[in-house]
Motif scaffolding. Structure first.
Motif, short mmCIF file in Angstrom:
data_model
loop_
_atom_site.label_atom_id
_atom_site.label_comp_id
_atom_site.label_asym_id
_atom_site.label_seq_id
_atom_site.Cartn_x
_atom_site.Cartn_y
_atom_site.Cartn_z
N ALA A 90 0.85 -1.19 0.00
CA ALA A 90 0.00 0.00 0.00
C ALA A 90 0.88 1.23 0.00
CB ALA A 90 -0.92 0.01 1.22
N GLU A 91 0.31 2.31 -0.49
CA GLU A 91 1.03 3.57 -0.57
C GLU A 91 0.20 4.64 0.10
OE1 GLU A 91 1.44 5.82 -4.52
OE2 GLU A 91 3.27 4.59 -4.36
N ARG A 92 0.90 5.52 0.83
CA ARG A 92 0.21 6.65 1.44
C ARG A 92 -0.25 7.59 0.34
NH1 ARG A 92 4.40 5.90 5.26
NH2 ARG A 92 3.52 5.58 7.33
N ASN A 93 -1.44 8.14 0.53
CA ASN A 93 -1.95 9.14 -0.40
C ASN A 93 -1.56 10.50 0.16
OD1 ASN A 93 -3.29 10.78 -2.14
ND2 ASN A 93 -5.27 9.75 -1.92
N GLU A 94 -0.51 11.05 -0.35
CA GLU A 94 0.04 12.30 0.17
C GLU A 94 -0.71 13.53 -0.38
OE1 GLU A 94 2.91 12.41 2.22
OE2 GLU A 94 3.23 10.25 2.22
N GLY A 95 -1.63 13.31 -1.31
CA GLY A 95 -2.29 14.43 -1.95
C GLY A 95 -3.52 14.85 -1.36
#
Length: 100
Positions: free
Chosen positions: A95-100
């Motif tokens: 999983a990837e953090r949604n930094e936006g």
């Protein structure tokens, strides 16, 4: 991990699995921290795949996907869905953090 692709910053699993030697060794081999995700944070995660065993034990669809999403935080997205090891004893998701 080669089959899963992607890069890894942490290894996350359910808190009741975090003490298992294979999980700790996997995180150590990757040189990353191991995050023990509280069980209450797993079931609410929406996962695209389902394990036949996980719902009865953890209340969700895929333990590895739920742990990855919970550890990555609110708004996280799966970049790699559940991949099952050749021997069927382990699964991994990224999983990837949604930094936006």
């Amino acid at each position: 991990m080669a089959r899963a692709g992607g890069s890894v910053d942490i290894v996350a699993t359910a808190e009741d699995k975090a003490a298992a030697a294979p999980v700790q060794e996997f995180a150590q081999e990757l040189g990353v921290d191991l995050v023990a995700v509280p069980l209450a944070m797993l079931a609410p995660q929406r996962t695209p795949t389902r394990s036949g065993r996980v719902p009865a034990r953890y209340g969700g669809g895929s333990l590895c996907e739920a742990a990855a999403l919970a550890a990555a935080g609110r708004g996280a997205v799966l970049t790699v869905t559940r991949v099952i090891s050749a021997d069927g004893l382990a699964t991994v998701a990224i999983a990837e953090r949604n930094e936006g």
